[in-house]
Design a protein around this motif. Structure first.
Motif, PDB file in Angstrom:
ATOM      1  N   ALA A  36       0.829  -1.186   0.000  1.00 57.89           N
ATOM      2  CA  ALA A  36       0.000   0.000   0.000  1.00 57.89           C
ATOM      3  C   ALA A  36       0.873   1.249   0.000  1.00 57.89           C
ATOM      4  O   ALA A  36       0.592   2.225  -0.684  1.00 57.89           O
ATOM      5  N   THR A  37       1.951   1.216   0.760  1.00 57.48           N
ATOM      6  CA  THR A  37       2.881   2.340   0.786  1.00 57.48           C
ATOM      7  C   THR A  37       3.537   2.510  -0.570  1.00 57.48           C
ATOM      8  O   THR A  37       3.749   3.620  -1.035  1.00 57.48           O
ATOM      9  N   ASP A  38       3.854   1.377  -1.201  1.00 55.25           N
ATOM     10  CA  ASP A  38       4.435   1.406  -2.539  1.00 55.25           C
ATOM     11  C   ASP A  38       3.510   2.152  -3.483  1.00 55.25           C
ATOM     12  O   ASP A  38       3.919   3.008  -4.253  1.00 55.25           O
ATOM     13  N   ARG A  39       2.205   1.819  -3.400  1.00 61.32           N
ATOM     14  CA  ARG A  39       1.244   2.459  -4.264  1.00 61.32           C
ATOM     15  C   ARG A  39       1.145   3.942  -3.936  1.00 61.32           C
ATOM     16  O   ARG A  39       1.059   4.784  -4.811  1.00 61.32           O
ATOM     17  N   ALA A  40       1.143   4.244  -2.639  1.00 61.22           N
ATOM     18  CA  ALA A  40       1.027   5.631  -2.230  1.00 61.22           C
ATOM     19  C   ALA A  40       2.194   6.445  -2.758  1.00 61.22           C
ATOM     20  O   ALA A  40       2.032   7.596  -3.157  1.00 61.22           O
ATOM     21  N   ALA A  41       3.373   5.831  -2.765  1.00 62.33           N
ATOM     22  CA  ALA A  41       4.558   6.551  -3.232  1.00 62.33           C
ATOM     23  C   ALA A  41       4.445   6.923  -4.692  1.00 62.33           C
ATOM     24  O   ALA A  41       5.015   7.893  -5.145  1.00 62.33           O
ATOM     25  N   ARG A  42       3.671   6.127  -5.454  1.00 62.56           N
ATOM     26  CA  ARG A  42       3.539   6.403  -6.882  1.00 62.56           C
ATOM     27  C   ARG A  42       2.521   7.490  -7.164  1.00 62.56           C
ATOM     28  O   ARG A  42       2.366   7.924  -8.289  1.00 62.56           O
ATOM     29  N   ASP A  45       1.989  14.035  -5.391  1.00 59.67           N
ATOM     30  CA  ASP A  45       1.769  15.176  -6.263  1.00 59.67           C
ATOM     31  C   ASP A  45       3.091  15.890  -6.498  1.00 59.67           C
ATOM     32  O   ASP A  45       4.119  15.542  -5.941  1.00 59.67           O
ATOM     33  N   ALA A  46       3.022  16.912  -7.359  1.00 60.13           N
ATOM     34  CA  ALA A  46       4.263  17.563  -7.771  1.00 60.13           C
ATOM     35  C   ALA A  46       5.004  18.166  -6.590  1.00 60.13           C
ATOM     36  O   ALA A  46       6.219  18.090  -6.504  1.00 60.13           O
ATOM     37  N   GLY A  47       4.255  18.757  -5.645  1.00 58.96           N
ATOM     38  CA  GLY A  47       4.910  19.371  -4.499  1.00 58.96           C
ATOM     39  C   GLY A  47       5.603  18.357  -3.631  1.00 58.96           C
ATOM     40  O   GLY A  47       6.703  18.574  -3.160  1.00 58.96           O
ATOM     41  N   GLU A  48       4.925  17.192  -3.397  1.00 62.90           N
ATOM     42  CA  GLU A  48       5.509  16.175  -2.537  1.00 62.90           C
ATOM     43  C   GLU A  48       6.744  15.562  -3.162  1.00 62.90           C
ATOM     44  O   GLU A  48       7.641  15.107  -2.483  1.00 62.90           O
ATOM     45  N   GLN A  49       6.785  15.528  -4.491  1.00 59.88           N
ATOM     46  CA  GLN A  49       7.928  14.931  -5.161  1.00 59.88           C
ATOM     47  C   GLN A  49       9.122  15.871  -5.167  1.00 59.88           C
ATOM     48  O   GLN A  49      10.198  15.507  -5.617  1.00 59.88           O
ATOM     49  N   THR A 338       8.353  -1.435   2.708  1.00 57.44           N
ATOM     50  CA  THR A 338       8.959  -0.783   3.867  1.00 57.44           C
ATOM     51  C   THR A 338      10.037   0.202   3.438  1.00 57.44           C
ATOM     52  O   THR A 338      10.102   1.331   3.939  1.00 57.44           O
ATOM     53  N   LEU A 339      10.875  -0.211   2.516  1.00 57.97           N
ATOM     54  CA  LEU A 339      11.942   0.673   2.048  1.00 57.97           C
ATOM     55  C   LEU A 339      11.373   1.940   1.422  1.00 57.97           C
ATOM     56  O   LEU A 339      11.831   3.051   1.703  1.00 57.97           O
ATOM     57  N   ILE A 340      10.363   1.788   0.587  1.00 60.65           N
ATOM     58  CA  ILE A 340       9.776   2.950  -0.073  1.00 60.65           C
ATOM     59  C   ILE A 340       9.058   3.831   0.940  1.00 60.65           C
ATOM     60  O   ILE A 340       9.140   5.059   0.890  1.00 60.65           O
ATOM     61  N   GLY A 341       8.347   3.214   1.873  1.00 62.06           N
ATOM     62  CA  GLY A 341       7.621   3.987   2.869  1.00 62.06           C
ATOM     63  C   GLY A 341       8.535   4.818   3.749  1.00 62.06           C
ATOM     64  O   GLY A 341       8.278   6.009   3.978  1.00 62.06           O
ATOM     65  N   ALA A 346      11.304  10.175   4.798  1.00 60.65           N
ATOM     66  CA  ALA A 346      12.570  10.902   4.941  1.00 60.65           C
ATOM     67  C   ALA A 346      12.817  11.874   3.800  1.00 60.65           C
ATOM     68  O   ALA A 346      13.795  12.616   3.824  1.00 60.65           O
ATOM     69  N   GLY A 347      11.940  11.872   2.795  1.00 59.67           N
ATOM     70  CA  GLY A 347      12.128  12.753   1.647  1.00 59.67           C
ATOM     71  C   GLY A 347      13.267  12.324   0.746  1.00 59.67           C
ATOM     72  O   GLY A 347      13.903  13.163   0.099  1.00 59.67           O
ATOM     73  N   LEU A 348      13.511  11.021   0.673  1.00 59.74           N
ATOM     74  CA  LEU A 348      14.650  10.510  -0.095  1.00 59.74           C
ATOM     75  C   LEU A 348      14.254   9.952  -1.451  1.00 59.74           C
ATOM     76  O   LEU A 348      15.111   9.480  -2.190  1.00 59.74           O
ATOM     77  N   LEU A 349      12.945   9.958  -1.779  1.00 64.63           N
ATOM     78  CA  LEU A 349      12.530   9.510  -3.103  1.00 64.63           C
ATOM     79  C   LEU A 349      12.909  10.565  -4.139  1.00 64.63           C
ATOM     80  O   LEU A 349      12.959  11.762  -3.847  1.00 64.63           O
ATOM     81  N   ASP A 350      13.162  10.132  -5.376  1.00 65.42           N
ATOM     82  CA  ASP A 350      13.539  11.088  -6.410  1.00 65.42           C
ATOM     83  C   ASP A 350      12.306  11.799  -6.956  1.00 65.42           C
ATOM     84  O   ASP A 350      11.186  11.608  -6.476  1.00 65.42           O
ATOM     85  N   GLU A 351      12.501  12.629  -7.990  1.00 63.77           N
ATOM     86  CA  GLU A 351      11.405  13.447  -8.509  1.00 63.77           C
ATOM     87  C   GLU A 351      10.283  12.623  -9.146  1.00 63.77           C
ATOM     88  O   GLU A 351       9.176  13.101  -9.337  1.00 63.77           O
ATOM     89  N   LYS A 352      10.553  11.353  -9.436  1.00 66.45           N
ATOM     90  CA  LYS A 352       9.524  10.481  -9.995  1.00 66.45           C
ATOM     91  C   LYS A 352       8.890   9.585  -8.935  1.00 66.45           C
ATOM     92  O   LYS A 352       8.106   8.704  -9.254  1.00 66.45           O
ATOM     93  N   GLY A 353       9.225   9.830  -7.687  1.00 67.04           N
ATOM     94  CA  GLY A 353       8.666   9.023  -6.615  1.00 67.04           C
ATOM     95  C   GLY A 353       9.314   7.662  -6.483  1.00 67.04           C
ATOM     96  O   GLY A 353       8.765   6.769  -5.845  1.00 67.04           O
ATOM     97  N   LYS A 354      10.489   7.491  -7.097  1.00 68.53           N
ATOM     98  CA  LYS A 354      11.174   6.204  -7.032  1.00 68.53           C
ATOM     99  C   LYS A 354      12.311   6.244  -6.016  1.00 68.53           C
ATOM    100  O   LYS A 354      12.803   7.309  -5.655  1.00 68.53           O
ATOM    101  N   LEU A 355      12.735   5.073  -5.603  1.00 72.52           N
ATOM    102  CA  LEU A 355      13.771   4.953  -4.584  1.00 72.52           C
ATOM    103  C   LEU A 355      15.149   4.892  -5.235  1.00 72.52           C
ATOM    104  O   LEU A 355      15.460   3.929  -5.941  1.00 72.52           O
TER     105      LEU A 355
END
Length: 513
Positions: A36-42, A45-49, A338-341, A346-355
């Motif tokens: 579910a967190t994986d899906r949420a990460a995808r 929105d633009a601001g969160e990314q 877990t890793l993505i969540g 921590a704000g460590l995902l890239d601009e595309k929401g990927k790890l």
């Protein structure tokens, strides 16, 4: 956990996403919420990314360049670049340890020969030492190699599967079960460093992933209720309410109340606080034995180290194939989510929401599992309690290194943890609360769609009722293609699901007990 976000499309350019994803909640159980967190990460929105600009306004000025690193250590871990400090990383690592250190007591209570398994279990002191060593090693690999503020330790859920399904129900010796854990770790490593991982992730329907997490949660909670004396066996109704006036049951009830209160208040380490409070009260009332001491040299690994390799030939059977497949399935999606969540919080995902460095992070998780099996414990995986450290400011691998240091110190405190591990009523509240948190994924399953609801329900129900995670997983995998065909959606069934259906069909006919 099947919310309508699964069916959402990405927003058109120039318009923000109407509903941003939430950060994952704290608790062991969020490992069950992994996908579910994986899906949420995808669906960020633009601001969160971190894009900040959606096209509706003039482009903002470019951000200032990050401050220069202060030395090689700073440059490697990107402490300054990520806006952190050494002091903050040390504090965050300590908070993470406090939030997840309960595993040092709970894991021996589940896998050890002084717990429910009795003589079938692994020597309890060996489990404690192996748990600590696996946490130190896996967390160091994650911190130093993948450079993420994420800690690893033997996972809740898979330790229950190891103990109560593989060893107790299937009658497989713990030495062979460790060999199965080793194989699942090696396979996970291969999948992590190749693109096969992404294909497998896409082949399993989201609804089954959510059901597996919820089912494991109910299974763990059932074990906790049984250990607490809340439910007992009955010849006429199979189970019934236990004697709530018994001293040990009242002690477990006290622990549950304390744990729930601190959890609701949002305190990091609520589970640990509950265990400590229950242990102290148990000692004062004479229900829990006093420890023989405070510190002792680590012992017991001579009984478990290398058993996974020595007994590897015994793991190549049809029965063990199902065991390995189940371990791999649960750990695979557990670790990914877990890793993505944690990285998202921590704000460590890239601009595309990927790890970034996802392959290294997943490979570190699989290395932890492999090493843990060789040392003598069940599957080692990333802990969502790492979000506690992230909320305290942890942003780099130094947080994980600090957590590993605390586990190393705790390794010399077996007398204290042994008392907790041998008292089922002390750790029972932790199991119940973990189960509750993992069961949150029930709310995201699309119960209105029978093609999802039926296999999801069978998965969830059979895990606690048949006392087997494998049975529930197998039943869900078996029925999903059947209901999809009946619904006229045969093209929506991935070819991998047909293979899994045949595998688990053979499991029920030839291997299940």
């Amino acid at each position: 956990m099947g919310s309508d976000s699964e069916n959402r499309h990405d927003p058109e350019p120039g318009s923000p996403d109407p509903a941003g994803a939430e950060a994952p909640a704290e608790g062991s159980a969020a490992r069950g919420d992994a996908t579910a967190t994986d899906r949420a990460a995808r669906t960020l929105d633009a601001g969160e990314q971190g894009l900040g600009w959606t096209g509706d306004e003039p482009a903002p000025p470019a951000p200032a360049a990050p401050a220069a690193p202060k030395g090689k250590l700073d440059a490697y871990f990107q402490v300054t670049e990520l806006g952190s400090t050494y002091r903050r990383e040390l504090m965050a690592g300590t908070v993470t340890f406090l939030a997840m250190s309960y595993i040092l007591a709970v894991n021996p209570s589940i896998l050890g020969d002084e717990g429910p398994l009795g003589p079938l279990g692994i020597p309890t002191q060996a489990v404690f030492t192996a748990t600590a060593v696996a946490a130190v090693f896996g967390t160091l690999v994650m911190g130093v190699w993948a450079r993420y503020p994420i800690a690893l330790a033997p996972g809740m859920g898979l330790n229950a599967f190891f103990a109560f399904t593989v060893v107790q129900s299937m009658g497989i010796p713990w030495q062979t079960a460790l060999s199965g854990t080793l194989l699942s770790g090696v396979i996970f490593f291969v999948l992590a460093v190749t693109k096969v991982r992404e294909r497998i992730l896409d082949s399993i329907p989201m609804q089954l992933k959510l059901a597996v997490g919820a089912g494991i949660g109910l299974f763990i909670a059932f074990i906790g209720l049984k250990n607490a004396g809340f439910v007992v066996a009955s010849e006429s109704t199979f189970v019934k309410l236990g004697d709530l006036t018994a001293g040990r049951t009242l002690l477990a009830f006290f622990g549950l109340v304390v744990t729930v209160i601190f959890l609701v208040l949002g305190r990091h380490g609520a589970v640990l606080i509950g265990i400590v409070s229950t242990t102290v009260l148990g000692m004062l009332t004479g229900l829990v034995e006093l420890p023989d001491g405070v510190a002792a040299l680590p012992r017991g690994l001579d009984q478990t180290f290398g058993q996974a390799i020595i007994n590897l030939p015994d793991a190549f059977t049809g029965q063990m194939a199902v065991v390995v497949l189940t371990m791999l399935f649960v750990d695979f999606f557990d670790a990914s989510g877990t890793l993505i969540g944690v990285a998202k919080q921590a704000g460590l995902l890239d601009e595309k929401g990927k790890l970034p460095r996802a392959a290294s992070a997943l490979a570190a998780d699989s290395v932890g599992t492999t090493a843990g099996a060789i040392i003598g414990t069940s599957t080692t995986t990333a802990y969502v309690e790492s979000t506690a450290g992230v909320s305290a400011g942890g942003r780099t691998g130094l947080t994980a290194v600090t957590t590993a240091g605390w586990f190393l110190i705790a390794m010399f405190c077996y007398p204290i943890f042994a008392v907790v591990a041998s008292a089922g009523e002390v750790t029972a509240p932790a199991l119940i609360v973990v189960g509750v948190l993992m069961a949150r994924s029930l709310g995201e399953i699309e119960w209105g769609n029978l093609e999802y609801a039926i296999p999801a329900f069978l998965t969830i129900a059979l895990m606690p009722l048949s006392y087997s995670i494998a049975n529930g997983l197998a039943m869900g995998m078996l029925f999903y293609p059947i209901v999809m065909v009946a619904r006229g959606r045969v093209r929506d069934v991935h070819p991998v699901m047909w293979v899994l259906m045949l595998v688990f069909l053979g499991y029920f006919f030839f291997l299940a007990e």
